[in-house]
Design an enzyme around this catalytic site. Sequence first.
Site, PDB file in Angstrom:
ATOM      1  N   GLY A   1      -8.313  -7.524   4.384  1.00 22.11           N
ATOM      2  CA  GLY A   1      -9.134  -7.533   5.579  1.00 22.11           C
ATOM      3  C   GLY A   1      -8.507  -8.172   6.804  1.00 22.11           C
ATOM      4  O   GLY A   1      -9.140  -8.285   7.847  1.00 22.11           O
TER       5      GLY A   1
ATOM      6  N   ARG B   1      -3.385  -1.430  -6.379  1.00 20.74           N
ATOM      7  CA  ARG B   1      -2.521  -2.617  -6.318  1.00 20.74           C
ATOM      8  C   ARG B   1      -2.912  -3.542  -7.461  1.00 20.74           C
ATOM      9  O   ARG B   1      -4.013  -3.424  -8.011  1.00 20.74           O
ATOM     10  CB  ARG B   1      -2.695  -3.348  -4.984  1.00 20.74           C
ATOM     11  CG  ARG B   1      -4.076  -3.908  -4.834  1.00 20.74           C
ATOM     12  CD  ARG B   1      -4.323  -4.566  -3.504  1.00 20.74           C
ATOM     13  NE  ARG B   1      -5.772  -4.594  -3.306  1.00 20.74           N
ATOM     14  CZ  ARG B   1      -6.375  -4.746  -2.155  1.00 20.74           C
ATOM     15  NH1 ARG B   1      -5.673  -4.883  -1.052  1.00 20.74           N
ATOM     16  NH2 ARG B   1      -7.679  -4.764  -2.062  1.00 20.74           N
TER      17      ARG B   1
ATOM     18  N   HIS C   1     -15.700  -9.035   1.374  1.00 27.54           N
ATOM     19  CA  HIS C   1     -14.678  -9.975   1.844  1.00 27.54           C
ATOM     20  C   HIS C   1     -14.830 -11.353   1.200  1.00 27.54           C
ATOM     21  O   HIS C   1     -13.878 -11.921   0.674  1.00 27.54           O
ATOM     22  CB  HIS C   1     -14.788 -10.070   3.367  1.00 27.54           C
ATOM     23  CG  HIS C   1     -13.817 -11.031   3.972  1.00 27.54           C
ATOM     24  ND1 HIS C   1     -14.169 -12.303   4.347  1.00 27.54           N
ATOM     25  CD2 HIS C   1     -12.503 -10.906   4.230  1.00 27.54           C
ATOM     26  CE1 HIS C   1     -13.112 -12.914   4.832  1.00 27.54           C
ATOM     27  NE2 HIS C   1     -12.079 -12.095   4.776  1.00 27.54           N
TER      28      HIS C   1
ATOM     29  N   CYS D   1       8.381 -39.616 -13.852  1.00 22.98           N
ATOM     30  CA  CYS D   1       7.026 -40.138 -14.009  1.00 22.98           C
ATOM     31  C   CYS D   1       6.306 -40.273 -12.677  1.00 22.98           C
ATOM     32  O   CYS D   1       5.220 -40.804 -12.603  1.00 22.98           O
ATOM     33  CB  CYS D   1       7.050 -41.470 -14.750  1.00 22.98           C
ATOM     34  SG  CYS D   1       7.989 -42.733 -13.890  1.00 22.98           S
TER      35      CYS D   1
ATOM     36  N   MET E   1      -5.778  -7.171   8.493  1.00 28.71           N
ATOM     37  CA  MET E   1      -5.102  -6.298   9.433  1.00 28.71           C
ATOM     38  C   MET E   1      -5.970  -5.068   9.642  1.00 28.71           C
ATOM     39  O   MET E   1      -6.934  -4.858   8.945  1.00 28.71           O
ATOM     40  CB  MET E   1      -3.743  -5.928   8.875  1.00 28.71           C
ATOM     41  CG  MET E   1      -3.091  -7.143   8.269  1.00 28.71           C
ATOM     42  SD  MET E   1      -1.576  -7.620   8.980  1.00 28.71           S
ATOM     43  CE  MET E   1      -0.928  -6.091   9.430  1.00 28.71           C
TER      44      MET E   1
ATOM     45  N   SER F   1      14.043 -42.686 -16.181  1.00 28.09           N
ATOM     46  CA  SER F   1      12.837 -41.977 -15.781  1.00 28.09           C
ATOM     47  C   SER F   1      12.779 -42.056 -14.265  1.00 28.09           C
ATOM     48  O   SER F   1      12.790 -43.146 -13.691  1.00 28.09           O
ATOM     49  CB  SER F   1      11.604 -42.630 -16.408  1.00 28.09           C
ATOM     50  OG  SER F   1      10.452 -41.988 -15.898  1.00 28.09           O
TER      51      SER F   1
ATOM     52  N   TYR G   1      11.939 -34.341 -20.369  1.00 25.80           N
ATOM     53  CA  TYR G   1      10.481 -34.218 -20.251  1.00 25.80           C
ATOM     54  C   TYR G   1      10.036 -34.470 -18.818  1.00 25.80           C
ATOM     55  O   TYR G   1      10.787 -35.035 -18.009  1.00 25.80           O
ATOM     56  CB  TYR G   1       9.772 -35.200 -21.196  1.00 25.80           C
ATOM     57  CG  TYR G   1       9.938 -36.653 -20.804  1.00 25.80           C
ATOM     58  CD1 TYR G   1       9.058 -37.253 -19.887  1.00 25.80           C
ATOM     59  CD2 TYR G   1      10.976 -37.432 -21.318  1.00 25.80           C
ATOM     60  CE1 TYR G   1       9.218 -38.573 -19.510  1.00 25.80           C
ATOM     61  CE2 TYR G   1      11.143 -38.749 -20.943  1.00 25.80           C
ATOM     62  CZ  TYR G   1      10.260 -39.319 -20.028  1.00 25.80           C
ATOM     63  OH  TYR G   1      10.428 -40.612 -19.651  1.00 25.80           O
TER      64      TYR G   1
ATOM     65  N   ARG H   1      -3.299   3.119   8.526  1.00 26.29           N
ATOM     66  CA  ARG H   1      -3.620   1.953   7.688  1.00 26.29           C
ATOM     67  C   ARG H   1      -2.475   0.950   7.658  1.00 26.29           C
ATOM     68  O   ARG H   1      -1.323   1.317   7.496  1.00 26.29           O
ATOM     69  CB  ARG H   1      -3.884   2.410   6.252  1.00 26.29           C
ATOM     70  CG  ARG H   1      -4.727   3.646   6.148  1.00 26.29           C
ATOM     71  CD  ARG H   1      -4.793   4.170   4.715  1.00 26.29           C
ATOM     72  NE  ARG H   1      -5.451   3.247   3.806  1.00 26.29           N
ATOM     73  CZ  ARG H   1      -5.515   3.430   2.500  1.00 26.29           C
ATOM     74  NH1 ARG H   1      -4.920   4.476   1.949  1.00 26.29           N
ATOM     75  NH2 ARG H   1      -6.134   2.557   1.741  1.00 26.29           N
TER      76      ARG H   1
ATOM     77  N   LYS I   1       0.828  -1.206   0.000  1.00 25.00           N
ATOM     78  CA  LYS I   1       0.000   0.000   0.000  1.00 25.00           C
ATOM     79  C   LYS I   1       0.860   1.252   0.000  1.00 25.00           C
ATOM     80  O   LYS I   1       0.635   2.177  -0.793  1.00 25.00           O
ATOM     81  CB  LYS I   1      -0.906  -0.030   1.232  1.00 25.00           C
ATOM     82  CG  LYS I   1      -2.091   0.892   1.148  1.00 25.00           C
ATOM     83  CD  LYS I   1      -2.956   0.796   2.398  1.00 25.00           C
ATOM     84  CE  LYS I   1      -3.721  -0.518   2.432  1.00 25.00           C
ATOM     85  NZ  LYS I   1      -4.346  -0.774   3.741  1.00 25.00           N
TER      86      LYS I   1
HETATM   87  P1  ADP Z   1      -7.504  -2.503   3.707  1.00 24.41           P
HETATM   88  O1  ADP Z   1      -6.090  -2.556   3.317  1.00 24.41           O
HETATM   89  O2  ADP Z   1      -7.890  -3.540   4.678  1.00 24.41           O
HETATM   90  O3  ADP Z   1      -8.391  -2.405   2.520  1.00 24.41           O
HETATM   91  P2  ADP Z   1      -7.408   0.319   4.029  1.00 24.41           P
HETATM   92  O4  ADP Z   1      -6.220   0.837   4.693  1.00 24.41           O
HETATM   93  O5  ADP Z   1      -7.409   0.385   2.554  1.00 24.41           O
HETATM   94  O6  ADP Z   1      -7.687  -1.144   4.515  1.00 24.41           O
HETATM   95  O7  ADP Z   1      -8.634   1.110   4.606  1.00 24.41           O
HETATM   96  C1  ADP Z   1      -9.960   0.706   4.435  1.00 24.41           C
HETATM   97  C2  ADP Z   1     -10.772   1.821   3.816  1.00 24.41           C
HETATM   98  O8  ADP Z   1     -10.702   3.001   4.586  1.00 24.41           O
HETATM   99  C3  ADP Z   1     -10.235   2.220   2.460  1.00 24.41           C
HETATM  100  O9  ADP Z   1     -10.840   1.455   1.459  1.00 24.41           O
HETATM  101  C4  ADP Z   1     -10.597   3.663   2.343  1.00 24.41           C
HETATM  102  O10 ADP Z   1     -11.798   3.824   1.653  1.00 24.41           O
HETATM  103  C5  ADP Z   1     -10.758   4.121   3.762  1.00 24.41           C
HETATM  104  N1  ADP Z   1      -9.647   5.052   4.040  1.00 24.41           N
HETATM  105  C6  ADP Z   1      -8.402   4.743   4.400  1.00 24.41           C
HETATM  106  N2  ADP Z   1      -7.637   5.855   4.524  1.00 24.41           N
HETATM  107  C7  ADP Z   1      -8.427   6.885   4.215  1.00 24.41           C
HETATM  108  C8  ADP Z   1      -8.217   8.293   4.123  1.00 24.41           C
HETATM  109  N3  ADP Z   1      -7.046   8.833   4.365  1.00 24.41           N
HETATM  110  N4  ADP Z   1      -9.272   9.050   3.783  1.00 24.41           N
HETATM  111  C9  ADP Z   1     -10.467   8.489   3.514  1.00 24.41           C
HETATM  112  N5  ADP Z   1     -10.745   7.182   3.581  1.00 24.41           N
HETATM  113  C10 ADP Z   1      -9.728   6.381   3.921  1.00 24.41           C
HETATM  114 MG    MG Z   2      -7.836  -1.072   1.041  1.00 23.50          MG
END
Ligand code: ADP
Ligand code: MG
Length: 938
Positions: free
Chosen positions: A111, A369, A487, A867, A113, A800, A887, A102, A32
């Site tokens: 989802g 990503r 999820h 084989c 972390m 083989s 092979y 984040r 990220k």
């Molecule tokens: P994950 O990696 O589990 O998807 P994120 O870090 O992407 O978690 O955060 C989850 C959600 O929170 C993101 O999809 C985003 O929409 C929202 N979010 C995160 N940071 C910001 C921010 N700086 N401003 C607005 N929304 C945010």
């Molecule tokens: Mg995200």
Amino acid sequence: MATPVKEKKYVYYFGGKKAEGDSDMKNLLGGKGANLAEMVNIGLPVPAGFTLSTEVCTSYYDNKRNYPKELKKQVLDALKRTEKEMGAVFGDKKNPLLVSVRSGARASMPGMMETVLNVGLNDITRDALIKKTNNPRFVLDSQRRLIQMYSDVVMEKAAGIEPKEGMGVRVQLERELHRLKEAKKYTSDTDLTTDDLKKLIEIYKKKVKEVLGKPFPEDAMEQLWGAIGAVFQSWNGKRAISYRRFEGIPDDWGTAVNVQSMVFGNMGDTSATGVAFTRNPATGEKYFYGEWLPNAQGEDVVAGIRTPNPINEVGKNEHTRHLTSLEKAMPRVYKELDAIQKKLEYHYRNMLDIEFTIQDGKLYMLQCRVGKRNGPAAVKMALEMFAEKLITREEAVMRVEPNQLDELLHPVLDPAAEKKVKPIAKGLPAGPGGATGQIVFTSEEAVAWAKKGKTVILVREETNPEDIEGMRAAQAILTARGGMTSHAALVARGWGKCCIVGAGTLKIEASKKTMKIDQVILKEGDYISLNGSKGYIYNGKLDMIKAAEENPDFQKFMKLCDAVRTMKIRTNADTPDDAVKARAFGAEGIGLFRTEHMFYGKNAEKPLFILRKMIVSKTVEERRKALDELFPFVKADIKQTLAAMDGYPVTVRTLDPPLHEFIPQHADGRKLIADSLKISMQEFDKRADALHETNPMMGHRGVRLGITYPEITEMQVRAVFEATAELLKDKKKPFPEIMIPVTCVDTELTDQYAIIDQVYAEVCAKFKIKEIPHLIGTMIEIPRAALTADKIAKVAQFFSFGTNDLTQMTFGFSRDDIGSFLPDYLEKKVLPVDPFNMLDREGVGQLIKIAVEKGRSTRKDLKIGICGEHGGEPSSIEFCYQQGFSYVSCSPFRVPIARLASAQARIRDLNTQAPVKKVAKKTVKSSSKPVKKATGKK
Ligand code: ADP
Ligand code: MG
Ligand code: MG
């Protein structure tokens, strides 16, 4: 003040026009963080912030959960820069900045972390923000969300508190929210007035103190460090650990933490949030695909709290046709977003998964990503991107995981059976293929039932990361809520598992283990069937069929692989039917044809009867008579198989199993043979018992049979040569390779070779031909054979590797008895993987290396193959390629996987010698104009 030169850098700023990191720094900044930096660098609108590197995480865990001493100052410095860029100050009484904290590991762990939004809100900054925005509703809503998230993530989870079911602080706060709504007779969160929200915040604070025994922290800095700590803690949370184990992500990679200025999608009707893909991740089709929600914060889309709207008109389907797209609701912003997604895809040269938020009409990018995709989509995208010249042929081949190919050959519901019934409900098609199974309503039950060998479908309101193990165990997943990026959908897509989400008409009563759809009530254990590609749910158990291998994309993709790979792929086939099937999958010959299989299954009765007579024969005369009777059967079988593989080599293995395996257990069967041999039952039993062995795996089998009974070898090779000679006369191109199993010393082969030579001369004379093309070789499946391969190769023209037996012999693990201890080995990590599944490079691999080296030292052109089961396993295939195998041979259904794995092994090899030439990566100038070249046609 300047920082000392030597100080280690732990914090990386991103914002404005330039970031300190970029997308190549994933190991340090996490996925990220690295991609946020890259988006800044290519001029996209990204809220400013900074990344605490993964080294902070590793250092934290190495030092008894203490941060490196340089960290604090670096964080405060980066925060200053962020404040400057955003024109607001964290914790300020007049002009406060809010941030999100984040997580972000190297590999995406959807989802798993924690993320905390709206950090920095307290009663004072709240009032300042209300003044500034003139939007009390949104500010109060944000504060409520902060308390809910923070108390859950930081104060409860990170503190290691494990509340009883339904007693977690988050749930308890949600209950308060419901209570308030009910009292006021509201139906939606948006009905709450500002006064309601104020009251709710006070209720929340009280409840937090009551449940957790601690007040919710009002100090902004305390909130910030609390949230940072919680993300690092979440790396070692139970579900994160369990996810890493499944996905093979090392524990010591650590996570990064991103602190980023908040932007708000919940500021009213000109605000929104969404998740999108640059191409459809479920089908691979080339159009911008995604979901959005007006007036919401990001987590709402992923959590499946509200069912999101489609982002544009092309992405609508029969379930979403009535919903408003972003394209229609905010055309200007949509255009900007569309241009950005094109630019991003062109820049990354891959399908991306992006997160965005619109604050009062202004668009911000929050994440990008490389997007997860299922097998069919991966193949389609690879082919199309190659055709668009976005990627090279080699890159296209690398874009599909060998095991993903399975999904193209994924089982589906039988269309004929599907036509006859009506679906009882519909949902969003989130995963490929079809499934049929018994329903269970909890993850634990899914695991327990699957352990008992049952095929289950996990039915949930929505899934969350705690359900991972159950989802894994289930054949398919069905949820009542959530969208295509929920999820359940994400996880299922990653695994290529059949999945339907957001089936709104399901009324699930998990506590009663029932669900109701219209008038139908289904209980735990009832059968349902899913069509994951269409989103249809059926009552009962429908027939399934294997997916068509005629898929034109699949065939095209296989051609790309074939153009790259150099190692041949053969198949293990025991019947002429198998041989035909394997040809369709692209097999270039048979690497293992086990003649003994003609004594099992279809039409085996007669030859088996004769074989049994042969086995209990006492004199050479008796035995020869039986062998003569058997001869036409063996010859016919071999001839059909050679014909099916015309033009390709067929490795015919001489009889391998211990003979007593063929002796009938029942008296009736025994009597028939006794009568036919004109001996008494007593005599028969005596002869049969004499064949009994204490350790048959290492007993009288393979070449040892040929040594004791030369006439058995003689009959088999005569069958091979005559079958070949007849086909030659028919102008066919048969090519048999006679393979002697279980060899341990070269003199065994010398002995057998004399017999083969003699028969060869006889057959040539009989058919009046000079030459019958063929090879004579051996299996290498005993360590001694590997160690003396130079001598063995004097006689053998090919090797083989029988890696099933070779693994058994090298480990001293009985293949048939590992069930009682191997699971413990894996559980305790005494062994990393099952060596019968993935070739053990360190031990067995060493023997293979020695054998290849020694074998080729004697015979330069020695043909080498494998084989064992490993011939169809991607990592083992790579190893074979590296050792210079001619092979690999595997079961027919693994042939496509082997073709791909072999191509990838070669590409990796070439890459280490000299990097594969990439399509020139043009730096796209920052502009909001779409990049023409990447758009292509729709
Ligand atoms: P994950 O990696 O589990 O998807 P994120 O870090 O992407 O978690 O955060 C989850 C959600 O929170 C993101 O999809 C985003 O929409 C929202 N979010 C995160 N940071 C910001 C921010 N700086 N401003 C607005 N929304 C945010
Ligand atoms: Mg995200
Ligand atoms: Mg063997």
